[in-house]
Design an enzyme around this catalytic site. Structure first.
Site, PDB file in Angstrom:
ATOM      1  N   ASP A  98     -88.576  54.013  24.137  1.00 25.09           N
ATOM      2  CA  ASP A  98     -89.434  54.552  25.177  1.00 25.09           C
ATOM      3  C   ASP A  98     -89.371  53.672  26.426  1.00 25.09           C
ATOM      4  O   ASP A  98     -89.379  52.444  26.322  1.00 25.09           O
ATOM      5  CB  ASP A  98     -90.861  54.544  24.591  1.00 25.09           C
ATOM      6  CG  ASP A  98     -91.887  55.183  25.489  1.00 25.09           C
ATOM      7  OD1 ASP A  98     -91.840  56.399  25.644  1.00 25.09           O
ATOM      8  OD2 ASP A  98     -92.748  54.451  26.023  1.00 25.09           O
ATOM      9  N   ASN A 124     -91.950  48.655  25.702  1.00 25.15           N
ATOM     10  CA  ASN A 124     -92.381  48.164  27.013  1.00 25.15           C
ATOM     11  C   ASN A 124     -93.823  47.670  27.029  1.00 25.15           C
ATOM     12  O   ASN A 124     -94.153  46.731  27.736  1.00 25.15           O
ATOM     13  CB  ASN A 124     -92.212  49.282  28.046  1.00 25.15           C
ATOM     14  CG  ASN A 124     -92.651  48.861  29.430  1.00 25.15           C
ATOM     15  OD1 ASN A 124     -92.039  47.992  30.051  1.00 25.15           O
ATOM     16  ND2 ASN A 124     -93.758  49.443  29.907  1.00 25.15           N
ATOM     17  N   HIS A 125     -94.663  48.353  26.236  1.00 28.26           N
ATOM     18  CA  HIS A 125     -96.100  48.052  26.310  1.00 28.26           C
ATOM     19  C   HIS A 125     -96.759  48.260  24.955  1.00 28.26           C
ATOM     20  O   HIS A 125     -96.183  48.893  24.068  1.00 28.26           O
ATOM     21  CB  HIS A 125     -96.763  48.955  27.349  1.00 28.26           C
ATOM     22  CG  HIS A 125     -96.386  50.401  27.181  1.00 28.26           C
ATOM     23  ND1 HIS A 125     -95.331  50.962  27.878  1.00 28.26           N
ATOM     24  CD2 HIS A 125     -96.868  51.387  26.383  1.00 28.26           C
ATOM     25  CE1 HIS A 125     -95.195  52.242  27.531  1.00 28.26           C
ATOM     26  NE2 HIS A 125     -96.109  52.532  26.622  1.00 28.26           N
ATOM     27  N   GLN A 153    -102.472  50.407  28.663  1.00 28.25           N
ATOM     28  CA  GLN A 153    -101.173  50.083  28.063  1.00 28.25           C
ATOM     29  C   GLN A 153    -100.531  48.887  28.772  1.00 28.25           C
ATOM     30  O   GLN A 153     -99.591  49.047  29.575  1.00 28.25           O
ATOM     31  CB  GLN A 153    -100.232  51.294  28.154  1.00 28.25           C
ATOM     32  CG  GLN A 153    -100.624  52.440  27.230  1.00 28.25           C
ATOM     33  CD  GLN A 153     -99.928  53.736  27.592  1.00 28.25           C
ATOM     34  OE1 GLN A 153     -99.860  54.106  28.763  1.00 28.25           O
ATOM     35  NE2 GLN A 153     -99.423  54.444  26.601  1.00 28.25           N
ATOM     36  N   GLU A 166     -84.694  56.296  26.604  1.00 27.37           N
ATOM     37  CA  GLU A 166     -85.475  57.109  27.524  1.00 27.37           C
ATOM     38  C   GLU A 166     -85.503  56.370  28.854  1.00 27.37           C
ATOM     39  O   GLU A 166     -86.308  55.471  29.067  1.00 27.37           O
ATOM     40  CB  GLU A 166     -86.913  57.329  27.050  1.00 27.37           C
ATOM     41  CG  GLU A 166     -87.604  58.365  27.931  1.00 27.37           C
ATOM     42  CD  GLU A 166     -89.076  58.104  28.269  1.00 27.37           C
ATOM     43  OE1 GLU A 166     -89.727  59.013  28.793  1.00 27.37           O
ATOM     44  OE2 GLU A 166     -89.572  56.991  28.049  1.00 27.37           O
ATOM     45  N   LEU A 199     -88.620  46.969  31.340  1.00 25.86           N
ATOM     46  CA  LEU A 199     -88.962  45.818  30.501  1.00 25.86           C
ATOM     47  C   LEU A 199     -89.237  44.539  31.293  1.00 25.86           C
ATOM     48  O   LEU A 199     -90.142  43.792  30.982  1.00 25.86           O
ATOM     49  CB  LEU A 199     -87.851  45.556  29.469  1.00 25.86           C
ATOM     50  CG  LEU A 199     -87.571  46.689  28.463  1.00 25.86           C
ATOM     51  CD1 LEU A 199     -86.556  46.236  27.424  1.00 25.86           C
ATOM     52  CD2 LEU A 199     -88.849  47.159  27.775  1.00 25.86           C
TER      53      LEU A 199
HETATM   54  C1  GLC Z   1     -92.780  57.883  27.743  1.00 22.61           C
HETATM   55  C2  GLC Z   1     -93.305  58.963  26.834  1.00 22.61           C
HETATM   56  C3  GLC Z   1     -94.656  59.408  27.307  1.00 22.61           C
HETATM   57  C4  GLC Z   1     -95.597  58.223  27.337  1.00 22.61           C
HETATM   58  C5  GLC Z   1     -95.006  57.094  28.189  1.00 22.61           C
HETATM   59  C6  GLC Z   1     -95.788  55.837  28.026  1.00 22.61           C
HETATM   60  O1  GLC Z   1     -92.504  58.352  29.001  1.00 22.61           O
HETATM   61  O2  GLC Z   1     -92.390  60.030  26.779  1.00 22.61           O
HETATM   62  O3  GLC Z   1     -95.176  60.431  26.503  1.00 22.61           O
HETATM   63  O4  GLC Z   1     -96.834  58.603  27.858  1.00 22.61           O
HETATM   64  O5  GLC Z   1     -93.683  56.796  27.797  1.00 22.61           O
HETATM   65  O6  GLC Z   1     -95.543  55.288  26.751  1.00 22.61           O
END
Ligand code: GLC
Ligand code: CA
Length: 546
Positions: free
Chosen positions: A204, A106-107, A172, A246, A209
């Site tokens: 993650d 994502n980042h 991020q 996730e 997205l």
């Molecule tokens: C997810 C990870 C977390 C992180 C976040 C940003 O939620 O589990 O630890 O800070 O993404 O990447």
């Protein structure tokens, strides 16, 4: 022990989540590394786990413990070299242990060269790799995730005099998935690690997205399309590798991440986790049965992944406001234990170090439908340190023995990446691997046993579930079935002894065999099956026709 060649290996897996920096330091600089982790593979093999999920180990300024990646194709110098990683991977595979790594798609970090280029000028070829805007008013319906640190999902970039979009920390920046070059690049990243032999990715933060005006910018069809494209390329080139999502979402929104067996193989069941803690506190099965009833069926090759704790706060995003208040009151009396919408504590302290409750929760983790994930250190009942900021309190060094630095490192204690847990109850002199290995009734030995019992039957990873609803609602009972085999699981969520009458008519004539001791229990007859259970006790019975 060779790797099991079944492409559905993740259904039978027992996953161990660990961050390389926390496990073992081989060169005495105070930071865990790949050589250290490799030297502890025997330990993981003894525990019985079959896969390791590694947190991000790539070059990074480490402002979000590596979830802020500055280079996707290399290893952070503190953790070793690419060659160290490859050696570790080979050594894990030699032991029949698979390795799942992180894909933070994502980042990136704002230190990533892509972002540096992107911000350098509005006509840089990589300008469009991130989400830029002249105003901070777009996508207003999007929630803020890191509530305790961020005020907006937009941040001002003084270099290029524009706002950029970020769902997490402002360092991020989100990649722009409307740009085909970004999508192609992420596949190249996957390809790089897949070529090397990794067995899967935890993706993650996947719901975020793509952004669209007038939506909450989560779970959009365009996002699913990006993910489906990655899956297609994975299947074409690397069959048998696995993608784990996730996506911290409600069951109905989670279901599309499995698609038609064309998106993710696995997804975390976020809504179930807090409800297991709630059911325990309420001494009532309802939170658990209710959420599982609301959970849609998933396609045959797909699998939930279940967990009790991980490296983040125990998230309370997928509960109602009332439920959240109840969870805070029950499990985080002190405000310092709370973070964003969650509780930053480890399993043992959450359960007041009550061995019976720790066993019961692990018993449910291992017997509800899905693949269990154990967070490093929870197998020995490690504690946390709420004096460390953010989520660092649950990321302290692994406690190997009662000696200097708990056997984690030979560095001077002041140089450890984080202090060891020192308090009298959870400190390393009391809680450590060496001690637990030699104590017959330790939590470690018990965890090893329950993992072995789980692995003795494919039902746990692959079977269906059917709840029984005995009148005593302090009892959570279910039958797991696969082909002609069945296992009956009965959990007493209460702190006191309970009797329960189970309707087992359909199994009349079967005998029950308790799976830990292989002892026979009475045959199922015409009457309801009566069990008496001690506080927080649970039973796993094989049903056997005779
Ligand atoms: C997810 C990870 C977390 C992180 C976040 C940003 O939620 O589990 O630890 O800070 O993404 O990447
Ligand atoms: Ca080191």
């Amino acid at each position: 022990m060779p790797l099991d060649r079944d492409t559905l290996w993740y259904k039978d897996a027992v996953i161990y989540q660990v961050h390389v920096r926390t496990f073992h330091d081989s060169n005495g600089d105070g930071i865990g590394d790949f050589r250290g982790l490799q030297s502890k593979l025997d330990y993981l093999q003894q525990l019985g786990i079959t896969a390791i999920w590694l947190m991000p180990f790539f070059p990074s300024p480490l402002r979000d413990d590596g979830y802020d990646i500055a280079d996707y194709h290399s290893v952070h110098s503190s953790y070793g070299s690419l060659e160290d990683f490859e050696n570790f991977l080979g050594a894990a595979h030699d032991r029949g242990i698979r390795v799942i790594i992180e894909l933070v798609a994502n980042h990136t970090s704002d230190q990533h060269p892509w972002f540096q280029e992107s911000r350098s000028s509005t006509d840089n070829p990589r300008r469009d790799w991130y989400v830029w805007s002249d105003t901070d008013t777009l996508y207003k319906e999007t929630r803020i995730i890191f509530l305790d640190t961020e005020k907006s999902n937009w941040a001002w970039d003084p270099v290029s005099k524009a706002f950029y979009w970020h769902r997490f920390f402002s360092h991020q920046p989100d990649l722009n998935y409307d740009n085909p070059a970004v999508r192609e690049q992420m596949w190249q990243v996957m390809n790089f690690w897949l070529q090397m032999g990794v067995d899967g990715f935890r993706l993650d933060a996947v719901p975020y997205l793509v952004e669209r005006e007038g939506t909450n910018c989560e779970n959009l069809p365009e996002t699913h399309q990006v993910l489906k494209d990655l899956r297609r390329r994975l299947d074409e080139n690397f069959p048998g590798r696995m993608l784990l999502a996730e996506a911290n979402q409600w069951p109905a929104d989670l279901r599309p991440y499995f698609g038609n067996e064309d998106e993710f193989h696995m997804a975390f069941h976020f809504p179930l986790m807090p409800r297991m803690f709630m059911g325990l506190k309420l001494e009532d099965r309802k939170p658990i049965t209710e959420i599982l009833q609301q959970t849609p069926e998933i396609p045959p090759s797909c699998q939930w992944s279940l967990f009790l704790r991980n490296h983040d706060e125990l998230t309370l995003e997928m509960v109602t406001d009332m439920e959240r208040d109840y969870m805070y009151d029950s499990y985080a009396a002190s405000k310092t234990m709370r973070l964003n919408l969650g509780i930053r504590r480890r399993l043992a302290p959450l359960l007041s170090n009550d061995r019976r409750r720790i066993e019961l929760m692990n018993g449910m983790l291992m017997s509800l439908p899905g693949t269990p994930i154990i967070y490093y250190g929870d197998e020995i009942g490690m504690g946390d340190n709420i004096n460390l900021g953010d989520r660092n309190g649950v990321r302290t060094p692994m406690q190997w023995n009662g000696e200097t630095n708990a056997g984690f490192s030979t560095a001077p204690s002041e140089r450890l990446y984080a202090p060891l847990i020192q308090d009298p109850v959870y400190g390393f002199p009391a809680v450590n691997v060496l001690r637990q290995k030699t104590a017959e009734h330790s939590l470690f030995n018990w965890m090893q046993r329950i993992i072995a019992v789980r692995k003795s039957s494919a039902i746990f990873g692959r079977g269906s579930i059917e709840f029984l609803y005995p009148a005593n609602h302090r009892i959570l009972a279910y039958v797991r079935k696969l082909g002609n085999d069945a296992i009956l699981i009965v959990n007493n969520l209460s702190s006191t002894a309970q009797a329960v009458e189970l309707d087992l008519k359909r199994y009349k004539g079967n005998i029950l065999i308790e799976m830990f001791g292989k002892n026979m229990f009475p045959r199922v007859g015409d009457l309801p099956y009566l069990l008496t259970m001690g506080p927080y006790q649970f039973f796993w019975f094989r049903l056997r026709r005779v």
